[in-house]
Design a protein around this motif. Structure first.
Motif, mmCIF file in Angstrom:
data_model
loop_
_atom_site.group_PDB
_atom_site.id
_atom_site.type_symbol
_atom_site.label_atom_id
_atom_site.label_comp_id
_atom_site.label_asym_id
_atom_site.label_seq_id
_atom_site.Cartn_x
_atom_site.Cartn_y
_atom_site.Cartn_z
ATOM 1 N N ARG A 199 0.841 -1.191 0.000
ATOM 2 C CA ARG A 199 0.000 0.000 0.000
ATOM 3 C C ARG A 199 0.876 1.242 0.000
ATOM 4 N N LEU A 200 0.612 2.158 -0.928
ATOM 5 C CA LEU A 200 1.352 3.416 -0.991
ATOM 6 C C LEU A 200 0.915 4.311 0.169
ATOM 7 N N LYS A 201 1.892 4.759 0.957
ATOM 8 C CA LYS A 201 1.570 5.489 2.192
ATOM 9 C C LYS A 201 2.224 6.875 2.271
ATOM 10 N N ASN A 202 2.953 7.261 1.259
ATOM 11 C CA ASN A 202 3.749 8.484 1.360
ATOM 12 C C ASN A 202 3.198 9.618 0.508
ATOM 13 N N GLY A 203 1.889 9.767 0.518
ATOM 14 C CA GLY A 203 1.265 10.896 -0.149
ATOM 15 C C GLY A 203 1.201 10.752 -1.657
ATOM 16 N N LYS A 204 0.718 11.825 -2.282
ATOM 17 C CA LYS A 204 0.599 11.803 -3.738
ATOM 18 C C LYS A 204 1.971 11.980 -4.381
ATOM 19 N N GLY A 205 2.040 11.690 -5.671
ATOM 20 C CA GLY A 205 3.293 11.816 -6.395
ATOM 21 C C GLY A 205 3.643 10.556 -7.162
ATOM 22 N N THR A 206 4.850 10.548 -7.700
ATOM 23 C CA THR A 206 5.337 9.430 -8.508
ATOM 24 C C THR A 206 6.117 8.442 -7.651
ATOM 25 N N TYR A 207 5.811 7.159 -7.832
ATOM 26 C CA TYR A 207 6.520 6.085 -7.141
ATOM 27 C C TYR A 207 7.205 5.209 -8.208
ATOM 28 N N TYR A 208 8.393 4.746 -7.873
ATOM 29 C CA TYR A 208 9.153 3.875 -8.768
ATOM 30 C C TYR A 208 9.188 2.457 -8.214
ATOM 31 N N ILE A 209 9.054 1.480 -9.100
ATOM 32 C CA ILE A 209 9.127 0.067 -8.722
ATOM 33 C C ILE A 209 10.310 -0.542 -9.468
ATOM 34 N N LYS A 210 11.261 -1.046 -8.720
ATOM 35 C CA LYS A 210 12.443 -1.678 -9.302
ATOM 36 C C LYS A 210 12.286 -3.193 -9.192
ATOM 37 N N VAL A 211 12.380 -3.880 -10.334
ATOM 38 C CA VAL A 211 12.259 -5.335 -10.382
ATOM 39 C C VAL A 211 13.657 -5.903 -10.571
ATOM 40 N N ILE A 212 14.067 -6.765 -9.633
ATOM 41 C CA ILE A 212 15.438 -7.272 -9.618
ATOM 42 C C ILE A 212 15.422 -8.789 -9.702
ATOM 43 N N LYS A 213 16.205 -9.307 -10.615
ATOM 44 C CA LYS A 213 16.339 -10.758 -10.762
ATOM 45 C C LYS A 213 17.308 -11.288 -9.725
ATOM 46 N N SER A 214 16.958 -12.411 -9.088
ATOM 47 C CA SER A 214 17.821 -13.017 -8.078
ATOM 48 C C SER A 214 17.973 -14.503 -8.377
ATOM 49 N N GLY A 215 19.193 -14.918 -8.683
ATOM 50 C CA GLY A 215 19.447 -16.322 -9.016
ATOM 51 C C GLY A 215 19.900 -16.455 -10.456
ATOM 52 N N SER A 216 21.011 -17.129 -10.678
ATOM 53 C CA SER A 216 21.607 -17.209 -12.009
ATOM 54 C C SER A 216 20.716 -17.942 -13.005
ATOM 55 N N LYS A 217 19.896 -18.907 -12.533
ATOM 56 C CA LYS A 217 19.042 -19.674 -13.440
ATOM 57 C C LYS A 217 17.577 -19.283 -13.316
ATOM 58 N N MET A 218 17.346 -18.114 -12.702
ATOM 59 C CA MET A 218 15.964 -17.657 -12.582
ATOM 60 C C MET A 218 15.440 -17.261 -13.955
ATOM 61 N N SER A 219 14.275 -17.744 -14.301
ATOM 62 C CA SER A 219 13.606 -17.338 -15.529
ATOM 63 C C SER A 219 12.113 -17.532 -15.333
ATOM 64 N N GLY A 220 11.350 -16.759 -16.060
ATOM 65 C CA GLY A 220 9.910 -16.863 -15.937
ATOM 66 C C GLY A 220 9.228 -15.523 -16.089
ATOM 67 N N LYS A 221 7.999 -15.454 -15.631
ATOM 68 C CA LYS A 221 7.138 -14.287 -15.839
ATOM 69 C C LYS A 221 6.940 -13.528 -14.536
ATOM 70 N N TYR A 222 6.760 -12.216 -14.666
ATOM 71 C CA TYR A 222 6.391 -11.388 -13.519
ATOM 72 C C TYR A 222 5.411 -10.328 -13.996
ATOM 73 N N SER A 223 4.685 -9.743 -13.053
ATOM 74 C CA SER A 223 3.736 -8.677 -13.407
ATOM 75 C C SER A 223 3.729 -7.613 -12.319
ATOM 76 N N VAL A 224 3.442 -6.372 -12.731
ATOM 77 C CA VAL A 224 3.323 -5.226 -11.826
ATOM 78 C C VAL A 224 1.970 -4.577 -12.094
ATOM 79 N N GLN A 225 1.155 -4.514 -11.061
ATOM 80 C CA GLN A 225 -0.192 -3.958 -11.196
ATOM 81 C C GLN A 225 -0.355 -2.741 -10.295
ATOM 82 N N TYR A 226 -1.073 -1.722 -10.796
ATOM 83 C CA TYR A 226 -1.370 -0.530 -9.986
ATOM 84 C C TYR A 226 -2.880 -0.472 -9.826
ATOM 85 N N LYS A 227 -3.312 -0.469 -8.572
ATOM 86 C CA LYS A 227 -4.761 -0.472 -8.344
ATOM 87 C C LYS A 227 -5.121 0.401 -7.135
#
Length: 356
Positions: free
Chosen positions: A328-356
């Motif tokens: 939950r966004l708690k720091n008032g109005k404005g722009t928020y950034y989401i950083k998606v970071i891969k962890s694991g040398s053989k990690m592969s697959g799908k991810y999703s980012v939703q704003y609601k």
């Protein structure tokens, strides 16, 4: 017709796996009160209207009879539930029983073999039998076909090709819940050497567990390496979806996620860079959330949330394979950034980012 519902959120379709894969408009061919069943080779397609259903129907006219089954090809004989299968000496064959559907799988069948079924002494209405051959040890796997493979207590190698960067769903399901799990992993051909691009995965021989696994692969030649005990038969289906979605690896060019929308992408095993997304909270009077999901085979995905104008990380979330988390966004109005970071040398697959 019974079905198996694949317990996975990775697909929006339901795989119909029973005595046959029957599309909604597929034709049904019936042979009534035959003296001999010629078990033909059948290919189970996962796309509609590509496969007809073949049924042998027996009425009271055939009650009590022994019906011969003649395989038309070599492979695995599959006979539908409700009847016993006997060898040429009319001794019952145990085979490998499908725990959910009750079908019997008989391995290593030759064209010269003879089998029998014994119809009930009293048939009040009718008995429907399906008997066909599934090709075993297919060397090259194609998209959207349900294959049947016998366990050999050693590695089985089956190649497949990826023509574009894709999400690759791999469905592997033991037919018998007898404790004989199926283990498998994926390799890519790199300069005529096979290199593992996924960790070893397990499809457990019991109910209500993961049977479908998502990975993301770049263009190339691959092979599925699988292994199961000799008292097991398992089914394999590959569903390939090319991915053309773009992503940004710099915060200054973060991809915008509008309110009420979702951005989806994949990580292949060769992609390493983090990705950036941004959302804009117009007012602080309404609650707003960022929902992220990970559908990967191994490793983790890390999510970090920042507010524009500050380098302080507001939230760090680690998502394991097949997991969803909400912040939950708690720091008032404005722009928020989401950083998606891969962890694991053989990690592969799908991810999703939703704003609601």
């Amino acid at each position: 017709m019974k079905v198996k519902k694949v317990l996975s959120s990775l697909l929006t379709v339901v795989l119909l796996i029973g005595m046959l894969i029957i599309p909604a408009k597929a034709a049904v061919k019936q042979y009534v009160d035959v003296e001999v069943i010629k078990a033909e080779e059948r290919v189970s397609y996962m796309t509609p209207n590509e496969e007809d259903t073949l049924q042998y129907v027996f009425t009271s006219k055939s009650q009590g009879k022994w019906i011969q089954i003649y395989p038309q090809e070599e492979g695995i004989l599959r006979v539908s539930e409700g009847v016993n299968v006997y060898d040429k000496s009319k001794k019952i064959i145990t085979g490998i029983k499908d725990t959910e559907d009750g079908d019997i799988f008989i391995k290593n069948v030759k064209k010269t073999d003879t089998f029998y079924i014994k119809l009930p002494d009293v048939v009040k209405e009718r008995v429907i039998v399906m008997a066909y051959i599934k090709k075993d040890n297919v060397s090259t796997l194609k998209n959207n076909i349900l294959y049947t493979q016998s366990g050999k207590n050693k590695n089985v190698y089956q190649t497949f090709n990826i023509t574009k960067r894709s999400l690759q769903n791999i469905y592997v399901a033991p037919v018998s819940y007898n404790g004989a799990d199926v283990f498998f992993y994926v390799q890519r051909n790199e300069k005529k050497k096979w290199v593992s691009v996924s960790k070893a995965m397990k499809s457990a021989a019991n109910d209500h567990v993961q049977k479908e696994f998502a990975t993301a692969l770049k263009k190339g030649q691959y092979r599925l390496v699988s292994k199961a005990a000799e008292n097991q038969v398992y089914q394999i289906n590959l569903t390939n979806t090319p991915i053309t979605s773009k992503y940004q690896t710099k915060k200054s060019k973060a991809q915008k996620v509008k309110l009420g929308t979702t951005k989806t992408n994949v990580y292949t095993d060769t992609e390493k860079a983090s990705r950036y997304y941004r959302v804009y909270r117009k007012t602080a009077r309404k609650k707003r959330y960022i929902k992220v999901r990970s559908d990967v085979t191994s490793g983790n995905i890390k999510i970090r949330v920042y507010k524009k104008g500050s380098n302080r990380c507001l939230k760090t979330m680690t998502l394991k394979p097949v997991q969803t988390k909400t912040y939950r966004l708690k720091n008032g109005k404005g722009t928020y950034y989401i950083k998606v970071i891969k962890s694991g040398s053989k990690m592969s697959g799908k991810y999703s980012v939703q704003y609601k």
